[in-house]
Design an enzyme around this catalytic site. Sequence first.
Site, PDB file in Angstrom:
ATOM      1  N   HIS A  68       0.864  -1.198   0.000  1.00 51.69           N
ATOM      2  CA  HIS A  68       0.000   0.000   0.000  1.00 51.69           C
ATOM      3  C   HIS A  68       0.888   1.230   0.000  1.00 51.69           C
ATOM      4  CE1 HIS A  68      -3.752   2.121   1.918  1.00 51.69           C
ATOM      5  NE2 HIS A  68      -3.125   2.906   1.054  1.00 51.69           N
ATOM      6  N   HIS A 111       1.150   4.857  -2.544  1.00 49.98           N
ATOM      7  CA  HIS A 111       0.721   5.616  -3.730  1.00 49.98           C
ATOM      8  C   HIS A 111       1.969   6.269  -4.298  1.00 49.98           C
ATOM      9  CE1 HIS A 111      -3.567   5.381  -2.477  1.00 49.98           C
ATOM     10  NE2 HIS A 111      -3.002   5.281  -1.280  1.00 49.98           N
ATOM     11  N   HIS A 145      -9.566   0.908  -1.030  1.00 43.90           N
ATOM     12  CA  HIS A 145      -9.513   1.578   0.267  1.00 43.90           C
ATOM     13  C   HIS A 145     -10.899   1.480   0.910  1.00 43.90           C
ATOM     14  CE1 HIS A 145      -5.794   3.201  -1.217  1.00 43.90           C
ATOM     15  NE2 HIS A 145      -5.628   4.037  -0.208  1.00 43.90           N
ATOM     16  N   GLU A 159     -10.945   3.545   6.293  1.00 42.52           N
ATOM     17  CA  GLU A 159      -9.867   4.458   6.720  1.00 42.52           C
ATOM     18  C   GLU A 159     -10.555   5.591   7.487  1.00 42.52           C
ATOM     19  OE1 GLU A 159      -7.971   6.623   3.523  1.00 42.52           O
ATOM     20  OE2 GLU A 159      -6.281   7.266   4.778  1.00 42.52           O
ATOM     21  N   ASP A 211       1.763   4.093   2.669  1.00 47.77           N
ATOM     22  CA  ASP A 211       0.706   4.937   2.073  1.00 47.77           C
ATOM     23  C   ASP A 211       1.296   6.065   1.224  1.00 47.77           C
ATOM     24  OD1 ASP A 211      -1.952   5.346   1.532  1.00 47.77           O
ATOM     25  OD2 ASP A 211      -2.460   6.245   3.465  1.00 47.77           O
ATOM     26  N   ASP A 212       1.628   7.180   1.853  1.00 46.17           N
ATOM     27  CA  ASP A 212       2.180   8.352   1.156  1.00 46.17           C
ATOM     28  C   ASP A 212       3.378   8.854   1.955  1.00 46.17           C
ATOM     29  OD1 ASP A 212      -0.079   8.920  -0.930  1.00 46.17           O
ATOM     30  OD2 ASP A 212      -1.121   8.609   0.970  1.00 46.17           O
TER      31      ASP A 212
END
Length: 345
Positions: free
Chosen positions: A23, A25, A207, A210, A288-289
């Site tokens: 996961h 991005h 997703h 969340e 994630d980011d």
Amino acid sequence: MNSALSSQPLADFIRQLPKAELHVHIEGTLEPELIFALAQRNGITLPYASIDALRAAYQFQDLQSFLDLYYAGASVLIAEEDFYDMTMAYMQRALQDGVVHAEIMFDPQTHTQRGIALETVFAGIARALREMRSTAGISSRLILSFLRHLTEEEADATLTAALPLREAYADLWTAVGLDSAERGNPPERFARVYARCKALGFHLTAHAGEEGPAAYVRAALDALQVERIDHGVRSEEDPALVQRLIRERVPLTVCPLSNLKLCVFNDMQQHNLARLLRQGAMVTINSDDPAYFGGYIGDNYLACAESLELTRNELVKLAGNSLIASFLPQSEKDRHLKQLSEFTV
Ligand code: HPA
Ligand code: ZN
């Protein structure tokens, strides 16, 4: 008890564990330094005076306040080379963290809406992934992710536009996902495009849970037929759902530092990752980011280990879950799992 392993500094122990990142991005790996460099290369003026000023703006109240900056940051990506440089930077960083396999989400609509050709996006990302596969032996896959704040028709049109590229990128593009603003955009809205992706043989993830409620996790499983849930931490609000996730061994790709930055949890000690793990859920740790949330995958493992008092064997278990939950063929999972077994203390 292997005393060499148990006395090693925790960060070193974590780094050495062969692990998969499931996961991340790719647009969320753009560090402020690279945003500024690409802006300069492409003649774009940013509304921030400096790299530090941009980084200082990374204070989020919720998912939307992050997404606003994330989409603005992605606007510096113009040429194939830009997508290549971004992906290379992430892959080199992942390699340092012991990532042996990365399943990377990308948002084509973020780029096609700005007039960037889909082929430019695919070509730049793929060139970096293939280069890292041949030079460093790190494998990868691409998860084409639909933006849920847009319509299902737009997702469907994106899929139609991408399909002619499928053969050229068959080694990488094997899955689809669903991301962006969760609240008010339930999974059911995308049931038809997901059914089409399933019929085409893509792996499916989305997703859910969340910021959105546990009901969205159920909907992702039932209406979209996903194999994994991205995040899924709010599943805990529905104990019967947690039991189902355990029974059906549905992987959750949890992103602890992201949850902290987006105020899903108030502090790391309150994060439910260890509770879910200890109940028997198939949880994994991901970034994630990472450029926006203050840490790459190793930082996420370390933050959990320290705040949730995870044992070294629990860390091995989490890395093992990531390999098992990946979309790799069984033979490759087995090869990595065998290496991982050396780390059981
Ligand atoms: N959630 C939803 N969409 C996203 C995220 C996220 O954490 N990061 C990038 N797109
Ligand atoms: Zn995400």
